[in-house]
Design a protein around this motif. Structure first.
Motif, PDB file in Angstrom:
ATOM      1  N   TYR B 296       0.850  -1.184   0.000  1.00 10.34           N
ATOM      2  CA  TYR B 296       0.000   0.000   0.000  1.00 10.34           C
ATOM      3  C   TYR B 296       0.887   1.234   0.000  1.00 10.34           C
ATOM      4  CZ  TYR B 296      -3.338   3.427   1.725  1.00 10.34           C
ATOM      5  OH  TYR B 296      -4.114   4.534   1.859  1.00 10.34           O
ATOM      6  N   GLU B 297       0.511   2.219  -0.777  1.00 12.24           N
ATOM      7  CA  GLU B 297       1.301   3.444  -0.815  1.00 12.24           C
ATOM      8  C   GLU B 297       0.804   4.396   0.264  1.00 12.24           C
ATOM      9  OE1 GLU B 297       3.946   3.850  -2.798  1.00 12.24           O
ATOM     10  OE2 GLU B 297       4.401   5.894  -2.180  1.00 12.24           O
ATOM     11  N   ALA B 298       1.490   4.388   1.381  1.00 10.78           N
ATOM     12  CA  ALA B 298       1.150   5.298   2.475  1.00 10.78           C
ATOM     13  C   ALA B 298       1.729   6.672   2.149  1.00 10.78           C
ATOM     14  CB  ALA B 298       1.724   4.759   3.776  1.00 10.78           C
ATOM     15  N   PRO B 299       1.317   7.718   2.854  1.00 11.46           N
ATOM     16  CA  PRO B 299       1.872   9.041   2.548  1.00 11.46           C
ATOM     17  C   PRO B 299       3.396   9.074   2.583  1.00 11.46           C
ATOM     18  CG  PRO B 299       0.063   9.231   4.085  1.00 11.46           C
ATOM     19  CD  PRO B 299       0.277   7.776   3.867  1.00 11.46           C
ATOM     20  N   ARG B 300       3.998   8.226   3.416  1.00 10.83           N
ATOM     21  CA  ARG B 300       5.451   8.240   3.550  1.00 10.83           C
ATOM     22  C   ARG B 300       6.159   7.267   2.640  1.00 10.83           C
ATOM     23  NH1 ARG B 300       2.968   9.391   7.543  1.00 10.83           N
ATOM     24  NH2 ARG B 300       3.582  11.080   8.887  1.00 10.83           N
ATOM     25  N   GLY B 301       5.414   6.418   1.967  1.00 14.12           N
ATOM     26  CA  GLY B 301       6.053   5.447   1.095  1.00 14.12           C
ATOM     27  C   GLY B 301       5.367   4.106   1.178  1.00 14.12           C
ATOM     28  N   GLU B 302       6.054   3.100   0.691  1.00 22.15           N
ATOM     29  CA  GLU B 302       5.406   1.812   0.578  1.00 22.15           C
ATOM     30  C   GLU B 302       5.299   1.109   1.933  1.00 22.15           C
ATOM     31  OE1 GLU B 302       7.307  -0.744  -2.172  1.00 22.15           O
ATOM     32  OE2 GLU B 302       5.953  -2.406  -1.759  1.00 22.15           O
ATOM     33  N   ASN B 303       4.092   0.700   2.231  1.00 21.67           N
ATOM     34  CA  ASN B 303       3.816   0.021   3.477  1.00 21.67           C
ATOM     35  C   ASN B 303       3.549  -1.440   3.154  1.00 21.67           C
ATOM     36  OD1 ASN B 303       3.035  -0.543   6.051  1.00 21.67           O
ATOM     37  ND2 ASN B 303       1.126   0.587   5.970  1.00 21.67           N
ATOM     38  N   ILE B 304       4.194  -2.353   3.865  1.00 29.05           N
ATOM     39  CA  ILE B 304       4.023  -3.769   3.555  1.00 29.05           C
ATOM     40  C   ILE B 304       3.554  -4.520   4.796  1.00 29.05           C
ATOM     41  CG2 ILE B 304       5.169  -5.873   2.781  1.00 29.05           C
ATOM     42  CD1 ILE B 304       7.204  -4.090   1.361  1.00 29.05           C
ATOM     43  N   HIS B 305       2.499  -5.299   4.630  1.00 26.31           N
ATOM     44  CA  HIS B 305       2.059  -6.183   5.701  1.00 26.31           C
ATOM     45  C   HIS B 305       2.174  -7.620   5.219  1.00 26.31           C
ATOM     46  CE1 HIS B 305      -0.490  -3.435   8.481  1.00 26.31           C
ATOM     47  NE2 HIS B 305       0.508  -2.760   7.951  1.00 26.31           N
ATOM     48  N   TYR B 306       2.771  -8.443   6.020  1.00 17.10           N
ATOM     49  CA  TYR B 306       2.806  -9.866   5.717  1.00 17.10           C
ATOM     50  C   TYR B 306       1.907 -10.560   6.736  1.00 17.10           C
ATOM     51  CZ  TYR B 306       4.442 -14.667   5.948  1.00 17.10           C
ATOM     52  OH  TYR B 306       4.495 -16.035   5.991  1.00 17.10           O
ATOM     53  N   ILE B 307       0.936 -11.324   6.247  1.00 13.31           N
ATOM     54  CA  ILE B 307      -0.019 -11.950   7.158  1.00 13.31           C
ATOM     55  C   ILE B 307      -0.060 -13.445   6.888  1.00 13.31           C
ATOM     56  CG2 ILE B 307      -2.368 -11.877   8.060  1.00 13.31           C
ATOM     57  CD1 ILE B 307      -2.573  -9.211   6.346  1.00 13.31           C
ATOM     58  N   ARG B 308       0.038 -14.245   7.929  1.00 12.60           N
ATOM     59  CA  ARG B 308      -0.095 -15.681   7.748  1.00 12.60           C
ATOM     60  C   ARG B 308      -1.245 -16.183   8.617  1.00 12.60           C
ATOM     61  NH1 ARG B 308       5.173 -17.932   8.639  1.00 12.60           N
ATOM     62  NH2 ARG B 308       4.630 -18.446  10.766  1.00 12.60           N
ATOM     63  N   SER B 309      -2.089 -16.996   8.023  1.00 10.49           N
ATOM     64  CA  SER B 309      -3.214 -17.514   8.777  1.00 10.49           C
ATOM     65  C   SER B 309      -3.044 -19.019   8.923  1.00 10.49           C
ATOM     66  CB  SER B 309      -4.519 -17.204   8.060  1.00 10.49           C
ATOM     67  OG  SER B 309      -4.483 -17.754   6.767  1.00 10.49           O
ATOM     68  N   ASN B 310      -3.675 -19.566   9.975  1.00 15.78           N
ATOM     69  CA  ASN B 310      -3.561 -21.006  10.171  1.00 15.78           C
ATOM     70  C   ASN B 310      -4.926 -21.662  10.329  1.00 15.78           C
ATOM     71  OD1 ASN B 310      -4.219 -19.972  12.593  1.00 15.78           O
ATOM     72  ND2 ASN B 310      -2.430 -20.734  13.699  1.00 15.78           N
ATOM     73  N   GLY B 311      -5.945 -21.028   9.771  1.00 16.91           N
ATOM     74  CA  GLY B 311      -7.261 -21.648   9.814  1.00 16.91           C
ATOM     75  C   GLY B 311      -8.089 -21.267  11.021  1.00 16.91           C
ATOM     76  N   THR B 312      -7.520 -20.504  11.933  1.00 15.42           N
ATOM     77  CA  THR B 312      -8.297 -20.090  13.101  1.00 15.42           C
ATOM     78  C   THR B 312      -8.785 -18.662  12.890  1.00 15.42           C
ATOM     79  OG1 THR B 312      -6.363 -19.217  14.187  1.00 15.42           O
ATOM     80  CG2 THR B 312      -6.912 -21.515  14.638  1.00 15.42           C
ATOM     81  N   GLU B 313      -9.359 -18.095  13.913  1.00 15.56           N
ATOM     82  CA  GLU B 313      -9.844 -16.729  13.754  1.00 15.56           C
ATOM     83  C   GLU B 313      -8.805 -15.691  14.150  1.00 15.56           C
ATOM     84  OE1 GLU B 313     -12.690 -16.403  17.537  1.00 15.56           O
ATOM     85  OE2 GLU B 313     -13.435 -17.713  15.969  1.00 15.56           O
TER      86      GLU B 313
END
Ligand code: SF4
Lengths: 139, 400
Positions: B296-313
């Protein structure tokens, strides 16, 4: 007589120190916004100071991280008496969303005595203003 | 003779609290070293204990200035994990708020840049105008800073006709004001002279050090996630990536002012073409085991989120890379061969936290080991004096 004069001066011109103890910055920009033309606390004699040694009121935000704890205590001790602490935002009151995080202590009053609390996440500039004015009212 | 200057971490000038050690010779910085980890709250760990929906409000509070950026980056990722497609109207509103946030952030930054350059009336002007966009955001979302607009599968609040009209009116005012800032730049030789040539970062260095956002664009790199990897609505919206090639703080200022104009354009486009329909779809409670990287291009630059799910909530792992972090190596490069008096300006130029009012710089005399503490206010004064004595850079021109 002198005491009365000092009290009058203190009431009419509280100098504040802005202290960030691990806040998310939202509360901090609202504190700064309170200094800018729309809210303009300077008309009430409130002046932002850069050093604790000049300050009367510490306006603190944030949930207090472990790393910053000692520094906060040091800053508190550096502030001359009588001093007041205003905790701005839900973080400084009780930790907000960071409550339970391993590195946050969950509130300013865990570390230093707090005189006034301003709720909100973030607290609005007018709320911060109100908090400070109410605090001065108790003097 | 070399000096060592530790900066921070008590009230550092940077967004993520940080400590800098600099080696200086006379007034020139020869080397700088970064120490991270101050003010660490343990959010990524905390995120693993909260469910998908609760985490939106947690990641929103990573940073108060680009709160919507983090929340959007996160929901984008989780929506991919959950395989849900938000409705068009929801997306339009989501990215409208994104752009308004960019406007507020850039105005804020302009003010800070003015302040650090010793141009305080500029600071007051931009912050006054910033209240216009803050009012719009408050009207849309109900809060001035943490908007809480995002939800999994769309947004939480709809826009009505009156609000749309108000936003369009607000944009007209903002555009006028921004044009005025253009003019200030062109007609204030001292301001331009103060910014030009400070914090030089060449294009090659910017690429090598992975600078991002306006910092990279000011060095002539056309990198913008909105264009390179358009999420959701950005491939439908006409806009330009703004760059400058002066590679200094002046360039960074110019890029941000230009981006303001682009953001107004994007907002207007989104409002005029707002599709009808729902604003959100229902999201499932759990996500299948998978992993995703969201940009995502935030006002300050590129913002990166890495998300891993394992089938739970709950997410199994949430890793956030904020743009300021990506810009640290570049900051060191900019500081090298700069002047002590330029530290505030160079710091401010990557758009760090402006609110840490109590910033101190400690000057350690290497020979005597004597320490003096210099406040940022004094530094600013020092900077003022230095530039009052030096001739205004007459060759520096506002690049329009
Ligand atoms: S109270 Fe809310 S807005 Fe203020 S610092 Fe904490 S999380 Fe940020």
């Amino acid at each position: 007589m002198l005491n009365r004069l000092v009290r009058w001066a203190r009431k009419k011109s509280p100098w504040i120190l802005h202290l960030n103890s691990g806040a998310c910055n939202a509360c901090d920009i609202e504190v700064v916004a309170a200094l800018t033309p729309r809210f303009d606390v300077e008309r009430l004699g409130v002046l932002l100071k850069a050093t604790p040694r000049h300050a009367d009121v510490i306006v603190a935000t944030g949930p207090v991280t472990r790393q910053i704890k000692d520094r906060i205590i040091r800053i508190y001790e550096q502030t001359p008496d009588p001093k007041f602490v205003v905790a701005v935002g839900a973080c400084a009151m009780s930790g907000c969303v960071y409550r339970g995080a391993y590195n946050s202590l969950g509130g300013l009053d865990q570390v230093i005595p707090v005189t006034a609390y301003v709720p909100g996440c973030p607290a609005r500039p007018d709320a911060i203003l109100d908090g400070i004015v109410k605090l001065l009212g108790t003097l | 003779m070399k000096f060592n200057i530790p900066i921070g971490p008590q009230h550092p000038a940077l967004k993520e609290p940080i400590s800098l050690r600099m080696t200086v010779e006379g007034e020139v910085i020869r080397d700088a070293d970064l120490r991270l980890g101050y003010n660490h709250r343990g959010m990524e760990k905390l995120a693993e204990e909260k469910n998908w929906t609760q985490n939106i409000y947690l990641v929103e509070r990573i940073c108060g200035i680009c709160s919507h950026s983090h929340a959007t980056c996160y929901v984008q990722g989780v929506e991919k994990l959950m395989e849900i497609e938000p409705p068009k109207r929801g997306l339009y509103i989501r990215y409208l708020v994104s752009e308004l946030e960019r406007v507020h952030s850039h105005l804020l930054w302009l003010g800070v840049a003015g302040h650090e350059a010793g141009f305080d009336s500029f600071f007051m002007y931009t912050w006054r105008d910033r209240e216009v966009v803050m009012d719009l955001l408050e009207m849309i979302s109900g809060n001035r800073v943490h908007y809480a607009m995002n939800t999994l599968g769309g947004v939480r609040r709809d826009l009505d006709e009156i609000q749309i009209k108000k936003i369009l009116d607000g944009l007209v005012v903002l555009r006028q004001r921004t044009e005025y800032y253009f003019k200030i730049g062109a007609s204030e030789p001292t301001f331009v002279g103060r910014l030009a040539g400070v914090g030089y970062l060449s294009k090659e260095k910017a690429i090598a050090l992975c600078a991002c956002g306006p910092t990279a664009r000011a060095s002539g790199i056309t990198a913008d996630v909105r264009k390179d990897d358009p999420q959701a609505v950005y491939d439908e919206v006409p806009f330009d990536v703004c760059t400058a090639d002066s590679c200094d703080v002046l360039g960074r200022t110019v890029v941000r002012i230009k981006e303001l104009m682009e953001s107004y354009k994007i907002c207007e486009f989104l409002l005029r073409n707002l599709p009808a329909g729902d604003i959100a779809v229902k999201a499932p409670k759990k996500a299948k085991p998978n992993e995703v990287v969201s940009r995502y291009e935030a006002p300050r630059g590129e913002n990166i989120h890495y998300i891993r799910s394992n089938g739970t909530e709950r997410p199994e792992r949430l890793k956030v890379r904020a743009p300021t972090l990506a810009n640290y190596p570049a900051t060191i490069e900019m500081l090298k061969n700069g002047f002590i008096a330029d530290i505030p300006l160079i710091f401010a130029a990557i758009d760090p936290c402006i609110c840490c009012a109590e910033r101190t710089v400690e000057l350690v005399n290497a020979r005597s080991g004597e320490e003096t503490v210099v406040r940022f206010g004094d530094l600013r004064k020092l900077a003022g004096e230095r530039f009052a004595k030096s001739p205004v850079k007459r060759n520096a021109v506002w690049p329009f």
